[in-house]
Motif scaffolding. Structure first.
Motif, short mmCIF file in Angstrom:
data_model
loop_
_atom_site.label_atom_id
_atom_site.label_comp_id
_atom_site.label_asym_id
_atom_site.label_seq_id
_atom_site.Cartn_x
_atom_site.Cartn_y
_atom_site.Cartn_z
N PRO A 5 -3.38 24.01 36.14
CA PRO A 5 -3.92 24.67 37.34
C PRO A 5 -3.48 26.12 37.51
O PRO A 5 -4.10 26.84 38.28
N ILE A 6 -2.47 26.55 36.79
CA ILE A 6 -2.07 27.96 36.89
C ILE A 6 -2.32 28.69 35.57
O ILE A 6 -1.82 29.78 35.35
N GLU A 7 -3.11 28.08 34.69
CA GLU A 7 -3.49 28.66 33.41
C GLU A 7 -2.28 29.16 32.63
O GLU A 7 -2.21 30.32 32.21
N GLN A 8 -1.31 28.28 32.46
CA GLN A 8 -0.07 28.55 31.72
C GLN A 8 0.63 29.81 32.22
O GLN A 8 1.21 30.57 31.46
N LEU A 17 -5.01 36.08 44.06
CA LEU A 17 -4.17 34.90 44.25
C LEU A 17 -2.85 35.28 44.92
O LEU A 17 -2.39 34.61 45.84
N GLN A 18 -2.26 36.39 44.49
CA GLN A 18 -1.00 36.84 45.10
C GLN A 18 -1.20 37.21 46.57
O GLN A 18 -0.38 36.87 47.42
N ARG A 19 -2.30 37.88 46.89
CA ARG A 19 -2.56 38.30 48.27
C ARG A 19 -2.79 37.08 49.18
O ARG A 19 -2.24 37.00 50.28
N VAL A 20 -3.60 36.13 48.71
CA VAL A 20 -3.87 34.94 49.53
C VAL A 20 -2.59 34.12 49.71
O VAL A 20 -2.30 33.64 50.81
N ALA A 21 -1.82 33.97 48.64
CA ALA A 21 -0.56 33.22 48.73
C ALA A 21 0.38 33.87 49.74
O ALA A 21 0.97 33.19 50.59
N ALA A 32 -2.17 27.68 44.02
CA ALA A 32 -3.08 27.20 42.97
C ALA A 32 -3.06 25.67 42.90
O ALA A 32 -4.12 25.04 42.83
N ILE A 33 -1.89 25.08 42.95
CA ILE A 33 -1.80 23.61 42.87
C ILE A 33 -2.37 22.97 44.13
O ILE A 33 -3.08 21.97 44.06
N ALA A 34 -2.10 23.55 45.30
CA ALA A 34 -2.65 23.02 46.55
C ALA A 34 -4.17 23.06 46.53
O ALA A 34 -4.83 22.13 46.99
N TRP A 35 -4.73 24.14 46.00
CA TRP A 35 -6.19 24.24 45.94
C TRP A 35 -6.78 23.16 45.04
O TRP A 35 -7.75 22.52 45.39
N VAL A 36 -6.14 22.93 43.90
CA VAL A 36 -6.65 21.93 42.96
C VAL A 36 -6.56 20.52 43.56
O VAL A 36 -7.52 19.76 43.50
N GLN A 38 -6.57 19.50 46.57
CA GLN A 38 -7.39 19.21 47.75
C GLN A 38 -8.83 18.89 47.38
O GLN A 38 -9.61 18.44 48.21
N LEU A 39 -9.21 19.10 46.13
CA LEU A 39 -10.57 18.81 45.67
C LEU A 39 -10.75 17.32 45.44
O LEU A 39 -9.92 16.69 44.78
N ASP A 40 -11.82 16.74 45.98
CA ASP A 40 -12.08 15.32 45.78
C ASP A 40 -12.33 15.03 44.30
O ASP A 40 -13.07 15.74 43.62
N GLY A 41 -11.69 13.98 43.81
CA GLY A 41 -11.92 13.54 42.45
C GLY A 41 -11.23 14.36 41.38
O GLY A 41 -11.52 14.21 40.20
N VAL A 42 -10.31 15.25 41.77
CA VAL A 42 -9.60 16.08 40.80
C VAL A 42 -8.12 15.75 40.87
O VAL A 42 -7.54 15.66 41.95
N ASN A 43 -7.50 15.57 39.72
CA ASN A 43 -6.06 15.33 39.63
C ASN A 43 -5.43 16.51 38.92
O ASN A 43 -5.93 16.97 37.90
#
Length: 69
Positions: A5-8, A17-21, A32-36, A38-43
């Motif tokens: 989720p953070i592309e290595q 991403l830095q500004r929103v965080a 990034a991990i919180a966004w992933v 919260q998506l239905d059907g995504v682990n």
């Protein structure tokens, strides 16, 4: 399934991403991990990048079933 989720780590320096965080008082990794997740059907499957991370959560000492959340 999000294996990286953070592309290595490459995603962490993205200015948006830095500004929103920063506006939410979290790190880019947390955002990034919180966004992933919260998506239905995504682990999300983040990995430990250092040996210290793996020692923070030692394996169980006996067999036990996986916990169901």
């Amino acid at each position: 399934m999000a294996y990286s989720p953070i592309e290595q780590g490459r995603l962490l320096n993205h200015p948006v991403l830095q500004r929103v965080a920063a506006s939410h008082g979290v790190t880019p990794t947390q955002l990034a991990i919180a966004w992933v997740i919260q998506l239905d059907g995504v682990n999300a499957i983040p990995k430990a990048s250092t040996q210290e991370h793996t020692h923070a959560f030692p394996p169980p000492t006996a067999k036990r079933p996986l916990e169901m959340l």
